[in-house]
Motif scaffolding. Structure first.
Motif, PDB file in Angstrom:
ATOM      1  N   THR A  18       0.842  -1.204   0.000  1.00 13.01           N
ATOM      2  CA  THR A  18       0.000   0.000   0.000  1.00 13.01           C
ATOM      3  C   THR A  18       0.875   1.252   0.000  1.00 13.01           C
ATOM      4  O   THR A  18       0.491   2.285  -0.557  1.00 13.01           O
ATOM      5  CB  THR A  18      -0.936   0.023   1.219  1.00 13.01           C
ATOM      6  N   ALA A  22       0.529   4.265  -2.640  1.00  9.34           N
ATOM      7  CA  ALA A  22       0.350   5.655  -2.226  1.00  9.34           C
ATOM      8  C   ALA A  22       1.405   6.556  -2.869  1.00  9.34           C
ATOM      9  O   ALA A  22       1.098   7.658  -3.346  1.00  9.34           O
ATOM     10  CB  ALA A  22       0.421   5.758  -0.709  1.00  9.34           C
ATOM     11  N   VAL A  86      -5.840   2.788  -3.938  1.00  6.52           N
ATOM     12  CA  VAL A  86      -5.193   3.730  -3.023  1.00  6.52           C
ATOM     13  C   VAL A  86      -5.090   5.066  -3.750  1.00  6.52           C
ATOM     14  O   VAL A  86      -4.460   5.166  -4.811  1.00  6.52           O
ATOM     15  CB  VAL A  86      -3.800   3.241  -2.601  1.00  6.52           C
ATOM     16  N   ILE A 153      -8.232   5.524   1.090  1.00  8.73           N
ATOM     17  CA  ILE A 153      -8.511   4.162   0.619  1.00  8.73           C
ATOM     18  C   ILE A 153     -10.008   3.917   0.801  1.00  8.73           C
ATOM     19  O   ILE A 153     -10.443   3.499   1.883  1.00  8.73           O
ATOM     20  CB  ILE A 153      -7.700   3.107   1.391  1.00  8.73           C
ATOM     21  N   VAL A 176      -1.140   2.325   6.146  1.00  6.58           N
ATOM     22  CA  VAL A 176      -0.363   2.312   4.906  1.00  6.58           C
ATOM     23  C   VAL A 176       1.038   1.829   5.287  1.00  6.58           C
ATOM     24  O   VAL A 176       1.764   2.505   6.016  1.00  6.58           O
ATOM     25  CB  VAL A 176      -0.321   3.712   4.266  1.00  6.58           C
TER      26      VAL A 176
END
Length: 380
Positions: A18, A22, A86, A153, A176
């Motif tokens: 994640t 991001a 994301v 998210i 994250v």
């Protein structure tokens, strides 16, 4: 991704975290913000050194900001965040890079975690990934200002209810995460088989004492603090009991276990599979040993409510009980390790350990740990 690992004679696809999603989404949004054109793909270099080319989805633009999404791919890992989107919304600011979390990103409510209370649960490595990606974009386009980044998210709050986040005091969504930026598949039997193969290799190379580390934190600490290279050791993940059993079977004279207290403290309760899905006895261990050492009810209650080992240590220091409690836990930890390994090979087998936290450094270690470290250095 088009990268794989082979475990248990199976080809398993790697994925990306994640944190990588991001950072990639933020990079795409920043490029679009500065160049004024849509971005369909973005290139990202992960901390592990693996480059990713990721598709950009659901890009929207306003006068002040650009919002982009990147879809998480966990590869063959059974990850609850597989295929989630994301998002990163990026705006210009005068200076610096400010990162926060929005919808579906959890917020820290208890002390002792990677981020301070009140901040978004975006761990340090992903924050650094995002920062590096945005600095790269600024340099590419000759931009001297700063960026504001909001990571979100959608659906993350519902997914987080199925994770360990609520227990840790992270509310409102997912964390994250990702230290390397890459997700490696977690097949239990495949991991155990890999541990066995690595132990076989170390024994065949003539090692008599083997270094065991549950993961990257232990390996990094062993190298930075003691100069020990995990190339001559074995990463055993959560399967500490399996690794110990097989080390005895292989005929080693002993092991040196170096790991973060969040994992190794569980051994003091006889928990040798340290994944949180199986057991998390950290608070109970501290509370029980504190009570044995004369802690009052309020101290025991605070220990049971603490989120991390560092938080427990702080409570014990405030009560003036840190040394007796740690000594008590250390005795019990060694007792369980000795019981697990004794009488199985027909010859003496030594088990030594170094337990640390990032905040306090070495928390406890056996009397012979220093001698083990010296012996391992000689073998290297």
């Amino acid at each position: 991704m088009d990268r794989y690992v082979v475990k248990n004679r199976k080809q398993l696809a790697l994925g990306y975290t994640t944190g990588s999603c991001a950072a990639a989404a933020a990079k795409a949004a920043a490029v679009a913000l500065l160049c004024g054109k849509p971005v369909r793909q973005v290139r990202l270099m992960t901390p592990k050194g693996i480059g990713l080319t990721l598709d950009v989805e659901d890009m929207t633009r306003t006068r002040e900001a650009v919002r982009c999404a990147v879809r998480k791919d966990a590869g063959d890992d059974p990850d609850i965040t597989h295929h989630v989107l994301v998002y990163a919304t990026v705006r210009r600011i005068d200076t610096g890079i400010v990162i926060d979390g929005g919808e579906g990103v959890g917020r820290v409510t208890r002390p002792g975690l990677a981020q301070p209370v009140g901040t978004a649960a975006i761990n340090p490595a992903p924050r650094e990934q995002i920062t590096c990606a945005l600095r790269e974009v600024a340099q590419q386009y000759g931009y001297s200002g700063g960026f504001s980044v909001m990571i979100s998210i959608p659906g993350g709050e519902a997914l987080a209810a199925r994770t360990f986040n609520p227990h840790l005091g992270i509310v409102g969504g997912l964390s994250v995460l990702g230290t390397s930026g890459i997700v490696e598949p977690m097949s239990e039997q495949a991991l155990i088989d890999t541990i066995h193969v690595e132990l076989d290799a170390r024994r065949a190379a003539g090692q008599r004492i083997v270094l065991l580390c549950p993961g990257n934190y232990g390996a990094d600490f062993a190298k930075e603090t003691f100069g020990l290279d995990l190339a001559k050791g074995v990463k055993c993940s959560n399967f500490i009991g399996e690794a110990l059993d097989y080390a005895v079977y292989c005929g080693f004279d002993g092991v040196l276990l170096i790991g973060h207290a969040g994992k190794l403290i569980k051994l003091a309760a006889g928990v040798f599979q340290t994944h949180s899905a199986y057991a998390d006895a950290r608070q109970e261990i501290f509370a029980a040993h504190a009570a044995l050492c004369g802690a009052d009810t309020e101290t025991v209650r605070r220990l049971m409510q603490a989120v991390t080992v560092d938080a427990c240590l702080e409570i014990l220091q405030q009560a003036g009980l840190d040394k007796p409690v740690l000594d008590s836990i250390a005795d019990k930890l060694l007792s369980h390790l000795t019981r697990r390994t004794s009488g199985k090979s027909g010859k003496p087998f030594s088990v030594d350990y170094v337990v640390f936290t990032n905040q306090y450094g070495v928390m406890m270690q056996t009397e012979q740990a220093a001698a083990c470290i010296a012996a391992l250095r000689e073998e290297e």
